[in-house]
Every structure is written in C-alpha cells, then in structure tokens.
Design an enzyme around this catalytic site. Structure first.
Site, PDB file in Angstrom:
ATOM      1  N   ASP A  81      46.882  54.900  22.088  1.00 49.82           N
ATOM      2  CA  ASP A  81      47.927  54.175  22.806  1.00 49.82           C
ATOM      3  C   ASP A  81      49.190  55.007  22.948  1.00 49.82           C
ATOM      4  O   ASP A  81      49.423  55.948  22.184  1.00 49.82           O
ATOM      5  CB  ASP A  81      48.245  52.841  22.126  1.00 49.82           C
ATOM      6  CG  ASP A  81      48.887  53.006  20.755  1.00 49.82           C
ATOM      7  OD1 ASP A  81      48.402  53.843  19.966  1.00 49.82           O
ATOM      8  OD2 ASP A  81      49.875  52.297  20.470  1.00 49.82           O
TER       9      ASP A  81
ATOM     10  N   GLU B 236      48.782  52.256  17.445  1.00 52.39           N
ATOM     11  CA  GLU B 236      49.663  52.888  16.464  1.00 52.39           C
ATOM     12  C   GLU B 236      51.124  52.663  16.805  1.00 52.39           C
ATOM     13  O   GLU B 236      51.962  52.460  15.915  1.00 52.39           O
ATOM     14  CB  GLU B 236      49.368  54.395  16.397  1.00 52.39           C
ATOM     15  CG  GLU B 236      50.087  55.129  15.263  1.00 52.39           C
ATOM     16  CD  GLU B 236      51.463  55.661  15.628  1.00 52.39           C
ATOM     17  OE1 GLU B 236      52.168  56.140  14.716  1.00 52.39           O
ATOM     18  OE2 GLU B 236      51.856  55.603  16.817  1.00 52.39           O
TER      19      GLU B 236
END
Length: 412
Positions: A81, A176
C-alpha cells in the site's frame, strides 16, 4: 540489475494501492489486490515455492536453501500500500538519467520543481539515475522500491546458484501506511527465525528502534443556536477544540522535534458549531514518556469535562505499536550482521531511531524480530518523492550479501 529495478518499480508504481484508514476490511482497499495478484504471478514465474496469498492479502513465498547444512530462515518484507497523505492515482513516474545537479522540473504546466534549494540532499545525487513523480501524485517508492529490491535480489540468487544461502521467506503485506500491516499476519505460517523490512529511506539507513505509538480521537459536542439569539445559549464546539489543542505543549510537535524527541501531532480537524473532531497521533521512543503523553491527554479531557460538562467531550485512544528495540536487543547480531555487510560494500550504516514505525515494530512484538533496511528513497508521501536507482541497486546487493553472510557463518 538497474534496468530490472527500473522496470519493476515503474510497473508497481503505476498500480494504485492507497490504503484507507476509514475502512474496516483487510486489505482496507480492494485495489491493493491488483498489485498483490501481479506479484503472486511474478513470484510463481520466477520459480519460487509455497507462493500463497491468504484471504487478507498477505502474500508469502519461499526461496529454498541451496546448501546442505542448517542456516537460519530469514524473511524479507515490504508493503504494497501507499500513503494516504497525497494522491496515488494515475502515477506517472519520470526517469532522470545521470542527474547533473540543479532543478528538476517535474511538471512545467503546474510549475512543480524539485530543487536543491528546498531539498539540499539532492546535491548528493549528482550522477545518479533518479525516478521522480510528474508533480501531480506521490511516487510510491515507499514501499514499492522495497518490493522491487526483494524480487530482484531473489531473481539474482536464482540466476547465481553459486551464492550460498539458507531458506528465504518473502512477504508482501497490505495496510502498513495505516498502521495495520501485521494485524492479520500469521507469524507461525511465515516461519522465519527473523526478518527485515525493506522500508527505509536514504542509503545506509539501518533501524531497529521505533516510536511507541498511539492514536487518539477527541470529539467535542457543542450547541448550535442562531447567532442572532445565541447569547448564553450557543456552545461552539470548534472553540472548545481550539482551546484544547492550545493546551498541548507547542514545542512538542513534529515540526519542532527530532532524534529521540516525541510529539503530539494534530493530523485531522473536522468540525462545525455542533460537533468537532480532532485526530491525533502520539509518539515517543521512551516508554515512560509515551505513557506520560497519553496521561496528559486523559488529564486534559477530564479538565474539559469538569469545566464544560461530561457531555461536551469524548476521548478514544488506543496504542498502535511499540518500540521494537526491546525485542531486537536480545538478538542484536541480526542488526550487526547487516551493518558489517554494508561496510563491506562501502556503505556507512546509519543506525538511527525511526521517527515512525514499520511493520517490524509490531512483528517484533509478535515473535518475529524485524529491523528495517534502506531502499534509497527520499521525500516520501508527496509529489517531491524520488528514489535513486543506484541506491536501489545497493539495497538489492545488501539483501544478497546478507543472505550469503549468514550462510557462510552457519558453515563456520
């Protein structure tokens, strides 16, 4: 190797994978699956074993040992991400080959310029090949550079079986950037003795200390009345919120702190007369100071309740992760070995505390000690983000040589 790194990062960066802290699913956004599935296919084509993606988007794979003696199983991780701070849609990476110094025009029509006047570290990249944004999005080198480095290192090891290594486990993880990377990570299934995140910044970064972290939401409730007849009736929730913020120490904010100094960071303010919400992140490397910061937040909320009424303020606060140094110190050799590898490659290790957190912050407390290694990027989370391809190559070499070193030491 540089050509492979460029090709991979260009491909990964163009896939929009921003996470979403308001979502309750894992991954938090469906579009993260686009890169996860791409990587799953790529790892299978490389010939890795145990290539599996679970229902939450955690992609695991194995490079089997090529020696006939016991070597620790080492993991390498990166997250798919990208940050929520700036748009990651329609990323169009630009390549600056053999940077000659001076300004880099990212977007002429919008007058977006990456300049050493604003970012003096650019002067250290003369002669490097840089990948930048086009001035309208972030790049996503955090952490797609890390993904590219891991995949390229594995590809290199497969092409060079003369390099000894033990079992290598790979994981690519979602979410994350919103602090949930390891929340559904199956440490037992990953089955590594220790691991490294490839999620650092400039050349030489090697980190095993992180913040202790909490998030807080403070909600203020007002009473809205027509301004013409509001005397002694209206309670403006925005003013309650402003007064609350002003009670926090002004010098203990991100823009006024460095190194081991902690902070309160107001990173969200949304409101009107009736209701206002403040979003905070609370950070400190020192556990006692961290607890003191949370206690101050609770104390101020209590004061507001006593002054304005119980119904006027609410606090939701929860810990997010802890300083991983406590869990890594007992196995400090996993940091020292990488530092030795870097020095052997002519890279000076920069062993400094992370003013943030990585997946390793949580994984270390889940039983998987996980320090963090540089990827070569700068100015993450915005339109001035860039990465040195030369330093990406060095990060890839650090992975390869770390695996070689552990294999050789196990044989001794």
């Amino acid at each position: 190797m540089q050509a492979k790194l460029i090709e991979r990062l260009m491909t990964y960066a163009k896939i929009d994978t921003q996470s979403d802290f308001t979502s309750t699913t894992t991954p938090s956004t469906a579009k993260q699956w686009d890169l996860i599935r791409h990587l799953e296919k790529e790892l299978k084509e490389l010939g890795l074993t145990d290539v599996e993606t679970d229902e939450y988007g955690y992609l695991f794979a194995t490079l089997p040992s090529n020696v006939d003696y016991d070597v620790p199983t080492i993991g390498f991780l990166a997250h798919v991400d990208t940050a929520t701070d700036f748009t990651g849609t329609n990323v169009s990476p630009q390549l600056v080959e053999h940077y000659e110094g001076g300004d880099i025009v990212l977007n002429e029509s919008l007058n977006v310029v990456l300049s050493p006047k604003d970012f003096p570290e650019l002067d250290g990249y003369v002669g490097h090949t840089l990948m930048t944004t086009d001035g309208t999005t972030l790049l996503g080198a955090d952490d797609k550079a890390g993904i590219a480095e891991i995949v390229t290192a594995i590809e290199y090891l497969l092409a060079h079986p003369e390099i000894p290594h033990g079992p290598v486990r790979i994981a690519f993880t979602p979410d994350e950037e919103i602090g949930r990377g390891p929340h559904k990570f199956d440490v037992a299934r990953f089955n590594a003795d220790f691991a490294y995140t490839m999620d650092g910044g400039p050349l030489g970064e090697l980190q095993y200390e992180s913040f202790n972290a909490a998030g807080a939401t403070v909600t203020f409730h007002g009473t809205n009345v027509h301004p013409g007849s509001a005397k002694n009736k209206m309670v403006n929730s925005m003013k309650l919120a402003m007064a609350f913020q002003n009670r926090l120490p002004a010098d203990e904010a991100p823009e006024r702190t460095s190194n081991y100094e902690g902070f309160f960071h107001l990173n969200g303010f949304n409101g009107d007369v009736e209701k206002t919400t403040l979003q905070y992140i609370i950070r400190d490397h020192d556990k006692q100071k961290f607890e003191a910061r949370k206690a101050l937040m609770e104390k101020l909320v209590l004061e507001w309740k006593q002054k304005y009424g119980e119904e006027r303020i609410e606090l939701q606060m929860e810990d997010q992760y802890y300083n991983m140094a406590e869990k890594i110190e007992p196995v400090k050799h996993i940091v020292d070995t990488v530092a030795d590898v870097m020095r052997g490659l002519g890279i000076e290790p920069k062993i400094e505390p992370i003013r943030g957190g990585t997946d390793g912050s949580q994984l270390s407390y889940m039983g998987l000690p996980t320090p963090n290694i540089f990827t070569g990027g700068e100015n993450y989370h915005g339109k001035f983000e860039y990465v040195s391809v030369n330093n990406m190559e060095k990060a890839t070499t650090v992975i390869i040589e770390t695996l070689r070193t552990f294999a050789k030491r196990a044989q001794a």
